[in-house]
Design an enzyme around this catalytic site. Structure first.
Site, PDB file in Angstrom:
ATOM      1  N   SER A  99      55.434  60.119  48.721  1.00 63.79           N
ATOM      2  CA  SER A  99      55.192  58.711  48.041  1.00 63.79           C
ATOM      3  C   SER A  99      55.968  59.191  46.397  1.00 63.79           C
ATOM      4  O   SER A  99      55.547  60.258  46.021  1.00 63.79           O
ATOM      5  CB  SER A  99      53.732  58.422  47.869  1.00 63.79           C
ATOM      6  OG  SER A  99      53.584  57.694  46.583  1.00 63.79           O
ATOM      7  N   HIS A 133      58.026  56.699  50.670  1.00 60.40           N
ATOM      8  CA  HIS A 133      56.994  55.617  50.473  1.00 60.40           C
ATOM      9  C   HIS A 133      57.011  54.984  49.000  1.00 60.40           C
ATOM     10  O   HIS A 133      56.875  55.751  48.197  1.00 60.40           O
ATOM     11  CB  HIS A 133      55.609  56.243  50.757  1.00 60.40           C
ATOM     12  CG  HIS A 133      54.439  55.555  50.745  1.00 60.40           C
ATOM     13  ND1 HIS A 133      53.732  54.718  51.758  1.00 60.40           N
ATOM     14  CD2 HIS A 133      53.530  55.048  49.394  1.00 60.40           C
ATOM     15  CE1 HIS A 133      52.611  54.184  51.572  1.00 60.40           C
ATOM     16  NE2 HIS A 133      52.520  54.436  50.049  1.00 60.40           N
ATOM     17  N   ASP A 191      55.204  52.525  46.271  1.00 61.63           N
ATOM     18  CA  ASP A 191      54.048  51.845  45.916  1.00 61.63           C
ATOM     19  C   ASP A 191      54.278  50.635  44.779  1.00 61.63           C
ATOM     20  O   ASP A 191      54.687  51.155  43.858  1.00 61.63           O
ATOM     21  CB  ASP A 191      53.214  52.887  45.576  1.00 61.63           C
ATOM     22  CG  ASP A 191      52.565  53.658  46.476  1.00 61.63           C
ATOM     23  OD1 ASP A 191      51.780  53.338  47.402  1.00 61.63           O
ATOM     24  OD2 ASP A 191      52.673  55.028  46.282  1.00 61.63           O
ATOM     25  N   MET A 226      52.859  47.945  42.685  1.00 63.79           N
ATOM     26  CA  MET A 226      51.572  47.596  42.297  1.00 63.79           C
ATOM     27  C   MET A 226      51.770  46.339  41.037  1.00 63.79           C
ATOM     28  O   MET A 226      52.792  46.474  40.009  1.00 63.79           O
ATOM     29  CB  MET A 226      50.924  48.803  41.723  1.00 63.79           C
ATOM     30  CG  MET A 226      50.766  50.086  42.416  1.00 63.79           C
ATOM     31  SD  MET A 226      49.754  51.148  41.860  1.00 63.79           S
ATOM     32  CE  MET A 226      49.894  52.428  43.042  1.00 63.79           C
ATOM     33  N   HIS A 266      54.862  49.894  50.316  1.00 64.67           N
ATOM     34  CA  HIS A 266      53.315  49.677  50.206  1.00 64.67           C
ATOM     35  C   HIS A 266      53.117  48.581  49.148  1.00 64.67           C
ATOM     36  O   HIS A 266      53.204  48.987  48.052  1.00 64.67           O
ATOM     37  CB  HIS A 266      52.463  51.100  50.134  1.00 64.67           C
ATOM     38  CG  HIS A 266      51.048  50.851  50.128  1.00 64.67           C
ATOM     39  ND1 HIS A 266      50.286  51.797  49.662  1.00 64.67           N
ATOM     40  CD2 HIS A 266      50.231  49.715  50.353  1.00 64.67           C
ATOM     41  CE1 HIS A 266      49.091  51.510  49.584  1.00 64.67           C
ATOM     42  NE2 HIS A 266      48.942  50.116  50.271  1.00 64.67           N
ATOM     43  N   MET A 288      50.877  46.744  46.811  1.00 63.49           N
ATOM     44  CA  MET A 288      49.463  46.430  46.513  1.00 63.49           C
ATOM     45  C   MET A 288      49.336  45.332  45.383  1.00 63.49           C
ATOM     46  O   MET A 288      49.364  45.592  44.070  1.00 63.49           O
ATOM     47  CB  MET A 288      48.940  47.877  45.776  1.00 63.49           C
ATOM     48  CG  MET A 288      48.714  48.794  46.842  1.00 63.49           C
ATOM     49  SD  MET A 288      48.844  50.499  45.999  1.00 63.49           S
ATOM     50  CE  MET A 288      50.454  50.812  46.345  1.00 63.49           C
ATOM     51  N   MET A 307      43.668  53.153  54.036  1.00 64.56           N
ATOM     52  CA  MET A 307      43.666  53.731  52.758  1.00 64.56           C
ATOM     53  C   MET A 307      42.475  54.785  52.617  1.00 64.56           C
ATOM     54  O   MET A 307      41.455  54.468  52.773  1.00 64.56           O
ATOM     55  CB  MET A 307      43.625  52.902  51.523  1.00 64.56           C
ATOM     56  CG  MET A 307      44.517  51.814  51.248  1.00 64.56           C
ATOM     57  SD  MET A 307      46.258  52.797  50.895  1.00 64.56           S
ATOM     58  CE  MET A 307      45.794  53.776  49.617  1.00 64.56           C
ATOM     59  N   GLY A 318      45.773  52.182  43.942  1.00 68.94           N
ATOM     60  CA  GLY A 318      46.042  52.205  42.472  1.00 68.94           C
ATOM     61  C   GLY A 318      46.534  53.407  41.739  1.00 68.94           C
ATOM     62  O   GLY A 318      47.350  53.313  40.870  1.00 68.94           O
ATOM     63  N   PHE A 319      46.374  54.531  42.225  1.00 74.62           N
ATOM     64  CA  PHE A 319      46.588  55.761  41.407  1.00 74.62           C
ATOM     65  C   PHE A 319      46.911  56.733  42.409  1.00 74.62           C
ATOM     66  O   PHE A 319      46.226  57.174  43.361  1.00 74.62           O
ATOM     67  CB  PHE A 319      45.687  56.185  40.480  1.00 74.62           C
ATOM     68  CG  PHE A 319      45.315  54.892  39.356  1.00 74.62           C
ATOM     69  CD1 PHE A 319      46.167  54.947  38.385  1.00 74.62           C
ATOM     70  CD2 PHE A 319      44.339  54.118  39.708  1.00 74.62           C
ATOM     71  CE1 PHE A 319      45.993  53.964  37.337  1.00 74.62           C
ATOM     72  CE2 PHE A 319      44.009  53.034  38.859  1.00 74.62           C
ATOM     73  CZ  PHE A 319      44.949  53.087  37.583  1.00 74.62           C
ATOM     74  N   GLY A 320      47.752  57.718  42.127  1.00 72.19           N
ATOM     75  CA  GLY A 320      48.045  59.093  42.808  1.00 72.19           C
ATOM     76  C   GLY A 320      47.064  60.089  42.293  1.00 72.19           C
ATOM     77  O   GLY A 320      46.329  59.854  41.229  1.00 72.19           O
ATOM     78  N   ASP A 369      46.776  57.063  53.395  1.00 70.61           N
ATOM     79  CA  ASP A 369      47.446  57.226  52.335  1.00 70.61           C
ATOM     80  C   ASP A 369      46.425  57.363  51.144  1.00 70.61           C
ATOM     81  O   ASP A 369      45.516  56.715  51.161  1.00 70.61           O
ATOM     82  CB  ASP A 369      48.034  55.805  51.906  1.00 70.61           C
ATOM     83  CG  ASP A 369      49.017  55.749  50.588  1.00 70.61           C
ATOM     84  OD1 ASP A 369      48.842  56.845  49.959  1.00 70.61           O
ATOM     85  OD2 ASP A 369      49.439  54.779  50.416  1.00 70.61           O
ATOM     86  N   GLY A 370      46.543  58.680  50.520  1.00 71.84           N
ATOM     87  CA  GLY A 370      45.468  58.772  49.428  1.00 71.84           C
ATOM     88  C   GLY A 370      44.966  60.043  49.521  1.00 71.84           C
ATOM     89  O   GLY A 370      44.113  60.306  50.451  1.00 71.84           O
ATOM     90  N   SER A 411      50.949  63.308  45.385  1.00 65.94           N
ATOM     91  CA  SER A 411      50.976  64.766  44.503  1.00 65.94           C
ATOM     92  C   SER A 411      51.112  66.006  45.294  1.00 65.94           C
ATOM     93  O   SER A 411      51.726  66.903  44.836  1.00 65.94           O
ATOM     94  CB  SER A 411      49.595  64.670  43.736  1.00 65.94           C
ATOM     95  OG  SER A 411      48.652  64.494  44.723  1.00 65.94           O
TER      96      SER A 411
HETATM   97  C1  DX5 Z   1      47.675  55.249  45.689  1.00 64.82           C
HETATM   98  C2  DX5 Z   1      49.223  54.832  46.430  1.00 64.82           C
HETATM   99  C3  DX5 Z   1      49.734  56.218  47.034  1.00 64.82           C
HETATM  100  C4  DX5 Z   1      49.542  57.366  46.124  1.00 64.82           C
HETATM  101  C5  DX5 Z   1      49.107  58.614  46.999  1.00 64.82           C
HETATM  102  O1  DX5 Z   1      47.267  53.658  45.814  1.00 64.82           O
HETATM  103  O2  DX5 Z   1      49.163  54.077  47.499  1.00 64.82           O
HETATM  104  O3  DX5 Z   1      50.679  56.091  48.012  1.00 64.82           O
HETATM  105  O4  DX5 Z   1      50.894  57.512  45.705  1.00 64.82           O
HETATM  106  O5  DX5 Z   1      49.088  59.590  46.108  1.00 64.82           O
HETATM  107  P1  DX5 Z   1      48.345  61.056  46.558  1.00 64.82           P
HETATM  108  O6  DX5 Z   1      49.075  61.565  47.682  1.00 64.82           O
HETATM  109  O7  DX5 Z   1      48.690  61.757  45.109  1.00 64.82           O
HETATM  110  O8  DX5 Z   1      46.886  60.821  46.598  1.00 64.82           O
HETATM  111 ZN    ZN Z   2      50.726  53.925  48.860  1.00 69.72          ZN
END
Ligand code: DX5
Ligand code: ZN
Length: 228
Positions: free
Chosen positions: A8, A32, A34, A36, A65, A67, A136, A141-143, A174-175, A197
């Site tokens: 991602s 990937h 994202d 948002m 993806h 969101m 999920m 929403g966040f990495g 994912d996540g 990450s």
């Molecule tokens: C979060 C995203 C993910 C995100 C995952 O909502 O959909 O794709 O990049 O990040 P990590 O692998 O750091 O949890």
């Molecule tokens: Zn994602």
């Protein structure tokens, strides 16, 4: 298909996305992306113009993806952006069967995502409409969030449904997917792994992808569902 890794770029350097994709391209299967909208999730990333350019310059197919709210309205545009796979959230779609058919009709793989608290059973009958189910493993929403083990039984349930109906359904997680958690996902039934990450915080993102793949392949080979 076997194990596939989809890094991602949410955790990559947004000022140099083409280079960030190139860093993982030799070792990854997808990239990937994202999207948002600051409504479906409390964060804002990128949209169609960036996805179009990434699709044009990337050596990897794009795994988008979404969101975003009102997926029925916007997802088809992403299917025409050059992406190879487009995933919408079922919580953001008024007509998920129609949308999945529309996406396939536009020539992309159709993916549907479920938040951690959304059960898979209500959607059992529509799984044949999908190429990929995204489960999920954090709230979207966040990495960099912590992996939610509570999703593991849902991964297992989804794989059971796919097997019992002999579906060629990819199950993506994912996540929080990292070296410490990827084996649990693979063992439960996932075969497409998103990692942000865990890949981009590594000194060598390509090596990180290879390390994740090795763990997932080993776990799959000894799993209840993947052993052949
Ligand atoms: C979060 C995203 C993910 C995100 C995952 O909502 O959909 O794709 O990049 O990040 P990590 O692998 O750091 O949890
Ligand atoms: Zn994602």
């Amino acid at each position: 298909m076997g194990v596939q890794i989809s890094p991602s770029i949410l955790s990559a350097d947004f000022t140099d996305l083409a280079r960030e994709v190139a860093r993982v391209a030799p070792r990854a299967d997808w990239v990937h992306v994202d999207v948002m909208d600051n409504h479906f999730v409390p964060n804002l990333t990128l949209g169609l113009p960036v996805v179009r350019r990434l699709a044009a310059v990337s050596d990897l197919p794009l795994d988008v993806h979404l969101m975003i709210e009102d997926a029925d309205r916007w997802a088809p545009d992403y299917a025409e952006s050059g992406a190879r796979s487009v995933t919408f959230h079922v919580e953001a779609s008024a007509a998920p069967v129609r949308l999945a058919r529309t996406l396939r009709g536009l020539g992309v793989r159709a993916g549907m995502a479920l938040r951690p608290a959304t059960p898979v059973e209500p959607y059992a009958e529509m799984l044949p409409e999908l190429d990929m189910l995204l489960l999920m493993t954090v709230e979207p929403g966040f990495g960099g969030q912590r992996f939610l083990d509570l999703v593991l039984p849902k991964i297992r349930a989804a794989r059971t449904l796919a097997k019992s109906h002999e579906l060629d359904l990819w199950i993506q997680v994912d996540g929080g997917v990292a070296t410490e958690t990827i084996e649990r996902c693979a063992d439960a039934g996932a075969d497409v792994f998103v990692a942000g990450s865990a890949v981009y915080a590594a000194d060598d993102p390509g090596e990180a992808v290879a390390g994740l793949r090795a763990k997932a392949e080993a776990a799959t080979a000894s799993s209840w569902w993947g052993a052949t």
